[in-house]
Design a protein around this motif. Structure first.
Motif, PDB file in Angstrom:
ATOM      1  N   THR A 117       0.831  -1.201   0.000  1.00  0.00           N
ATOM      2  CA  THR A 117       0.000   0.000   0.000  1.00  0.00           C
ATOM      3  C   THR A 117       0.867   1.252   0.000  1.00  0.00           C
ATOM      4  O   THR A 117       1.742   1.402   0.853  1.00  0.00           O
ATOM      5  N   ILE A 118       0.617   2.131  -0.952  1.00  0.00           N
ATOM      6  CA  ILE A 118       1.315   3.416  -0.990  1.00  0.00           C
ATOM      7  C   ILE A 118       0.617   4.351  -0.012  1.00  0.00           C
ATOM      8  O   ILE A 118      -0.591   4.552  -0.101  1.00  0.00           O
ATOM      9  N   VAL A 119       1.376   4.894   0.931  1.00  0.00           N
ATOM     10  CA  VAL A 119       0.788   5.746   1.964  1.00  0.00           C
ATOM     11  C   VAL A 119       1.242   7.200   1.861  1.00  0.00           C
ATOM     12  O   VAL A 119       0.684   8.066   2.522  1.00  0.00           O
ATOM     13  N   GLY A 120       2.246   7.462   1.027  1.00  0.00           N
ATOM     14  CA  GLY A 120       2.711   8.833   0.887  1.00  0.00           C
ATOM     15  C   GLY A 120       3.472   9.019  -0.414  1.00  0.00           C
ATOM     16  O   GLY A 120       3.962   8.060  -1.016  1.00  0.00           O
ATOM     17  N   TYR A 121       3.552  10.260  -0.843  1.00  0.00           N
ATOM     18  CA  TYR A 121       4.210  10.605  -2.096  1.00  0.00           C
ATOM     19  C   TYR A 121       5.174  11.745  -1.840  1.00  0.00           C
ATOM     20  O   TYR A 121       4.794  12.764  -1.258  1.00  0.00           O
ATOM     21  N   GLU A 122       6.415  11.569  -2.263  1.00  0.00           N
ATOM     22  CA  GLU A 122       7.382  12.655  -2.174  1.00  0.00           C
ATOM     23  C   GLU A 122       7.298  13.423  -3.478  1.00  0.00           C
ATOM     24  O   GLU A 122       7.392  12.832  -4.561  1.00  0.00           O
ATOM     25  N   ILE A 123       7.105  14.708  -3.364  1.00  0.00           N
ATOM     26  CA  ILE A 123       6.941  15.529  -4.572  1.00  0.00           C
ATOM     27  C   ILE A 123       8.001  16.615  -4.613  1.00  0.00           C
ATOM     28  O   ILE A 123       8.632  16.936  -3.601  1.00  0.00           O
ATOM     29  N   THR A 124       8.174  17.169  -5.787  1.00  0.00           N
ATOM     30  CA  THR A 124       9.137  18.242  -5.972  1.00  0.00           C
ATOM     31  C   THR A 124       8.544  19.304  -6.896  1.00  0.00           C
ATOM     32  O   THR A 124       7.728  18.991  -7.758  1.00  0.00           O
ATOM     33  N   ASP A 125       8.993  20.522  -6.691  1.00  0.00           N
ATOM     34  CA  ASP A 125       8.654  21.619  -7.607  1.00  0.00           C
ATOM     35  C   ASP A 125       9.896  22.042  -8.376  1.00  0.00           C
ATOM     36  O   ASP A 125       9.914  23.071  -9.031  1.00  0.00           O
ATOM     37  N   GLY A 126      10.953  21.271  -8.231  1.00  0.00           N
ATOM     38  CA  GLY A 126      12.204  21.573  -8.914  1.00  0.00           C
ATOM     39  C   GLY A 126      13.364  21.630  -7.948  1.00  0.00           C
ATOM     40  O   GLY A 126      13.207  21.608  -6.728  1.00  0.00           O
TER      41      GLY A 126
END
Length: 158
Positions: A117-126
């Protein structure tokens, strides 16, 4: 719970014989956003990619992934719905909340190894955003919707 970036490159060992089978190359993700297996790279000169069902993993250790038997690995007859970095890659896809807010681009996922189960997402704006703001992690209680142009998540407010 761990991120894929910590799992990538880890060796896969067979507990029956104590042999190294290959290394974790990618996550196999279903269209409903669940991790259903690992893509294991076997061989150095003649590389082969094999599918390992997440349910057939005996344990996820700090220094390796353990499986009971090499027979658990299956030839990849058809490519998975999505992967994080291989074919049908989700890496760098735009993420939007269900309310239409742009969250950034997907960089990594946090998942519960045993359940997939995916529980979180690491995101970037650059690059510059990461230096000034650090890592941004979004938690989601609902499975995501993966589209051609974006990934939609139901953001959990904490």
């Amino acid at each position: 719970m761990r991120t894929f970036s910590l799992l990538k490159g880890q060796p896969v060992f067979e507990t029956k014989k104590g042999t190294r089978i290959g290394e974790v190359h990618d996550l196999c993700i279903s269209s409903s956003g669940k991790v259903n297996g690992l893509l294991v790279k076997k061989g150095v000169l003649f590389k082969q990619f094999l599918f390992l069902d997440i349910q057939k993993v005996a344990s996820f250790g700090c220094d390796g992934v353990m499986i009971e038997d090499a027979e658990c690995l299956e030839k990849l007859n058809e490519s998975p719905d999505y992967t994080l970095t291989h074919q049908h890659s989700l890496d760098g896809m735009m993420m939007l909340s269900r309310s239409g807010e742009s969250l950034g681009m997907l960089k990594d996922v946090y998942f519960q190894e045993e359940l997939g189960t995916i529980v979180g997402y690491e995101i970037t704006d650059g690059f510059f955003s990461e230096i000034t703001e650090g890592k941004q992690v979004i938690q989601s209680g609902e499975p995501l919707a993966i589209g051609k142009d974006a990934i939609i998540v139901d953001v959990k407010h904490t």
